[in-house]
Design a protein around this motif. Structure first.
Motif, short mmCIF file in Angstrom:
data_model
loop_
_atom_site.label_atom_id
_atom_site.label_comp_id
_atom_site.label_asym_id
_atom_site.label_seq_id
_atom_site.Cartn_x
_atom_site.Cartn_y
_atom_site.Cartn_z
N LEU A 60 0.84 -1.21 0.00
CA LEU A 60 0.00 0.00 0.00
C LEU A 60 0.87 1.25 0.00
CD1 LEU A 60 -2.65 1.57 0.30
CD2 LEU A 60 -2.57 1.11 2.75
N ALA A 61 1.92 1.26 0.81
CA ALA A 61 2.80 2.43 0.90
C ALA A 61 3.55 2.67 -0.40
CB ALA A 61 3.79 2.24 2.05
N PHE A 62 3.86 1.59 -1.12
CA PHE A 62 4.68 1.72 -2.32
C PHE A 62 3.86 1.83 -3.60
CE2 PHE A 62 8.32 0.77 -5.12
CZ PHE A 62 9.32 1.45 -4.45
N ARG A 63 2.54 1.65 -3.52
CA ARG A 63 1.70 1.68 -4.73
C ARG A 63 1.90 2.94 -5.58
NH1 ARG A 63 -0.01 -3.33 -6.15
NH2 ARG A 63 -1.39 -4.21 -4.57
N PRO A 64 1.84 4.15 -4.98
CA PRO A 64 1.96 5.35 -5.83
C PRO A 64 3.24 5.39 -6.64
CG PRO A 64 1.23 5.92 -3.61
CD PRO A 64 1.66 4.49 -3.57
N PHE A 65 4.35 4.91 -6.05
CA PHE A 65 5.63 4.90 -6.76
C PHE A 65 5.62 3.89 -7.91
CE2 PHE A 65 6.36 6.08 -2.32
CZ PHE A 65 6.97 7.31 -2.47
N SER A 66 4.91 2.78 -7.72
CA SER A 66 4.85 1.76 -8.76
C SER A 66 4.14 2.29 -10.01
CB SER A 66 4.16 0.50 -8.24
OG SER A 66 2.79 0.73 -7.97
#
Length: 391
Positions: A60-66
């Motif tokens: 969830l924390a890394f989704r925007p960067f993906s």
């Protein structure tokens, strides 16, 4: 003369389907027995849920960067790297023994899982004709669904017969096969303008145009967290045997619906899918709340499969259509953020309501939330219609 619709079943799309099916199978073989693995490693039962869920929270924390990575970098290369890291992490579970080491591997696994999950769908959409976006995403969901249906049973069988480490070895081998098939897919990375390539803006991380769909998909996904964690306890409290059949019936219902719903959405629009999805899902949860025997629970499972099972991919497909093709990554990652929020908040919401009242009231309140979601979507479309724009 009516324009002929482009063919969806190209060789590259078929290979993408195989890649997604193999990746889903590897995940569902190993993930369901992860709590057992932690207990074998000496982790206290009270900490198994926290460590297991690290994968979801890190994702969830890394989704925007993906999403930003998907839209800017070579999708195929990113998939090869992320799948490779996932495979290494799965293999490492068989060798690490200390709790800090397990947590470290779980965090790295979560990051790679976030990247691969977003990019695999964005990568797939490059081989789907725009006129068939919903149909193509439905087939992608179907390939992962097959993995979720047979993976846990295979994983449990391997665990019982060959031990926990063999589960991770076989999952790693499947991931390697997945990588091999991925290398066979021909892909040419589109060149973005130098200005777009250099500038990094907030819209590269989160698509504010999709905020309505984020809210709707969060409401739909809330039920996953609720039912996954509390359905068995609900069945025990009412003396309903074999309630786990709910998940089998739910999967079968989705299996039959997915090939048709995407085609209907591509032809008639997303509203034709979403309005009934919320209504049917709400009715299913209401039936579940009142169930005193197995049959109503299984009927509710069919309603959930038709409602949530169709609503979620419909929103994903519409999100991809709403944004330009070069922003497919952020469209998908934004949807996943909504799903991750719903999945994470669901158990917390359920535990609070059950503690204060009862399982029945918890399901009734969630049924009401689904109706609220329907009202939100209907109101928004009425508002846009008055302005001459339909969502």
């Amino acid at each position: 003369m009516e324009k002929e619709k482009p063919e969806i079943w190209s060789l590259r799309f078929i290979l993408v389907i195989i890649v997604n099916a193999l990746n889903g199978l590897a995940m569902y073989i190993s993930n369901p027995i992860f709590a057992n693995y932690l207990i074998i490693k000496g982790v206290g039962f009270e900490y198994t849920g926290i460590i297991s869920s690290l994968l979801s929270w890190v994702a969830l924390a890394f989704r925007p960067f993906s999403g930003a990575m998907s839209d800017r970098l070579n999708k195929k290369k990113l998939l090869i790297i992320s799948y490779s890291i996932v495979g290494v992490c799965i293999l490492f579970y068989a060798f690490v023994n200390s709790v800090p080491a397990i947590i470290a591997v779980r965090v790295i696994h979560g990051i790679a899982f976030a990247v691969s999950g977003t990019i695999s769908m964005s990568f797939a959409t490059t081989f789907i004709p725009k006129e068939s976006t919903a149909e193509g995403i439905s087939y992608l969901g179907l390939s992962i669904l097959l993995g979720s249906m047979i993976g846990p049973q295979i994983g449990k069988l391997i665990f019982d017969k060959l031990g926990i480490n063999m589960v991770f070895y076989i999952s790693t081998i499947i991931t390697l096969i997945c990588l091999l098939v991925l290398t066979l897919i021909e892909y040419e990375h589109p060149i973005r303008s130098s200005k777009l390539q250099q500038e990094l803006r907030m819209e590269d991380f989160f698509a504010k145009e999709l905020i309505l769909y984020v809210v709707l998909i969060s409401i739909l996904s809330l039920g996953n967290g609720i039912i996954s964690y509390y359905l068995v306890d609900f069945g025990d409290s009412r003396g309903i045997d074999n309630i786990a059949l709910f998940f089998t019936v739910y999967s079968i219902a989705m299996l039959f619906m997915k090939p048709f719903v995407g085609k209907i959405q591509d032809k008639l629009g997303v509203k034709v899918i979403l309005y009934p999805a919320f209504v049917v899902y709400a009715i299913g949860i209401f039936i579940l709340a009142k169930a005193k025997s197995l049959l109503p629970c299984l009927i509710a499972a069919v309603f959930k499969g038709v409602g949530q099972g169709n609503g979620t991919p419909a929103i994903q497909a519409e999100s991809v259509k709403t944004l330009s093709p070069e922003r497919s990554g952020v469209a998908i990652s934004t949807c996943f953020i909504g799903q991750d929020i719903g999945n994470a908040v669901g158990p917390i919401f359920a535990s609070f309501i059950v503690k204060k009242t009862s399982y029945e009231n918890m399901f009734l309140i969630y049924s009401g939330l689904l109706i609220i979601g329907l009202i939100i979507y209907l109101s928004f479309n009425i508002y846009k219609n008055r302005k001459g724009k339909l969502v």
